[in-house]
Design an enzyme around this catalytic site. Sequence first.
Site, short mmCIF file in Angstrom:
data_model
loop_
_atom_site.label_atom_id
_atom_site.label_comp_id
_atom_site.label_asym_id
_atom_site.label_seq_id
_atom_site.Cartn_x
_atom_site.Cartn_y
_atom_site.Cartn_z
N ARG A 38 -6.77 35.50 -73.89
CA ARG A 38 -8.36 35.66 -72.42
C ARG A 38 -9.01 37.40 -72.63
NH1 ARG A 38 -7.78 32.62 -66.80
NH2 ARG A 38 -6.71 31.01 -67.81
N ARG A 56 -11.73 20.20 -57.94
CA ARG A 56 -10.21 20.30 -58.78
C ARG A 56 -9.25 20.29 -57.33
NH1 ARG A 56 -9.15 23.60 -63.34
NH2 ARG A 56 -9.65 25.35 -61.83
N ARG A 93 -6.25 25.11 -55.47
CA ARG A 93 -5.26 26.35 -55.72
C ARG A 93 -5.74 27.37 -53.95
NH1 ARG A 93 -5.88 26.35 -61.99
NH2 ARG A 93 -6.99 28.66 -61.33
N LYS A 113 -9.94 22.65 -70.25
CA LYS A 113 -9.17 22.71 -70.99
C LYS A 113 -7.86 22.13 -71.07
CE LYS A 113 -8.64 27.30 -70.50
NZ LYS A 113 -10.00 27.70 -69.06
N ARG A 138 -13.71 34.89 -61.56
CA ARG A 138 -13.17 34.07 -62.81
C ARG A 138 -14.49 34.19 -63.60
NH1 ARG A 138 -10.53 29.61 -59.92
NH2 ARG A 138 -9.93 28.43 -61.73
P1 ADP Z 1 -8.48 29.24 -65.17
O1 ADP Z 1 -8.41 28.91 -66.35
O2 ADP Z 1 -9.08 28.01 -64.18
O3 ADP Z 1 -9.09 30.55 -64.87
P2 ADP Z 1 -5.43 29.25 -64.86
O4 ADP Z 1 -4.72 28.62 -64.11
O5 ADP Z 1 -6.10 29.16 -66.45
O6 ADP Z 1 -6.90 28.44 -64.34
O7 ADP Z 1 -5.68 30.50 -64.70
C1 ADP Z 1 -5.35 30.62 -63.20
C2 ADP Z 1 -5.18 33.04 -63.18
O8 ADP Z 1 -3.93 32.72 -63.62
C3 ADP Z 1 -6.13 33.68 -63.96
O9 ADP Z 1 -7.40 33.40 -62.87
C4 ADP Z 1 -5.10 34.82 -63.69
O10 ADP Z 1 -5.13 35.51 -62.91
C5 ADP Z 1 -3.98 34.54 -64.58
N1 ADP Z 1 -3.76 33.89 -65.76
C6 ADP Z 1 -3.90 32.92 -66.71
N2 ADP Z 1 -4.01 32.98 -67.93
C7 ADP Z 1 -3.70 34.54 -67.98
C8 ADP Z 1 -3.82 35.07 -68.81
N3 ADP Z 1 -3.98 34.88 -70.58
N4 ADP Z 1 -4.46 36.97 -68.68
C9 ADP Z 1 -3.90 37.09 -67.85
N5 ADP Z 1 -4.62 36.10 -66.60
C10 ADP Z 1 -3.94 35.33 -67.23
#
Ligand code: ADP
Length: 209
Positions: free
Chosen positions: A88, A122, A152, A13, A163
């Site tokens: 999400r 990653r 991370r 993404k 996740r």
């Molecule tokens: P990935 O898509 O690989 O899980 P992100 O960097 O987008 O990684 O997100 C990392 C973490 O941040 C998620 O696992 C969640 O805990 C939090 N997070 C990110 N975006 C949201 C969202 N829209 N709603 C709730 N939690 C979020």
Amino acid sequence: MNIILLGPQGSGKGTIARSLAKDFGLIPISTGDLFRESIAKKGKLGLEAQKYMNKGVLVPLDLTIKILTSRINQPDCQKGVILDGFPRSLDQAKALEKIIKIDYCINIDLPHEECIRRVLERRICPKCHQGYNINWVKDNTCPKCGSKLVQRDDDKLEAVKIRLEVYEKTTAPLINFYSDRLLKISGLGSPEDVYKPVKAFLSKLGGKN
Ligand code: ADP
Ligand code: ZN
């Protein structure tokens, strides 16, 4: 034009968001990056979100909406945004309807084994926030700024599995929510291969913006 990207962890993404920013002038917004930036600055929202993030579960709705609107309300976002990692859940998608109008949803499909492989490989630059695959960079160093790349906390196997489960259960159903404005693509192949149909689709709509 406002676009959202749906796709499991590691589906690319962020890479598509960067290409769309370059070609169509859209502002890329990643809620994950916003939280990580806030954590780095010891911001209140970030520190509250951190405990959820490390476990691999979703951050509560109110915190997520707060961090998103603080970014989306900035003047540059008038040009149009590309949302990576938001919404999400159905609750988030409904809340978003009240904030901006979403024109298109791009859904990236990728088998879970490939998602896990990519996420474990990653590394991110702590300064630029960009992610790289360990096999594509030299000496584990950011090609842009020279910082040492790091993994991370939530890119460890246990958190990745959680996740992906949360993704399938809570996020994937959004494909139906956006079925009237959906572009489905495959996340397999090179970044160029994956981006090609996206660029073709949006270009057909009438060029830039
Ligand atoms: P990935 O898509 O690989 O899980 P992100 O960097 O987008 O990684 O997100 C990392 C973490 O941040 C998620 O696992 C969640 O805990 C939090 N997070 C990110 N975006 C949201 C969202 N829209 N709603 C709730 N939690 C979020
Ligand atoms: Zn860097």
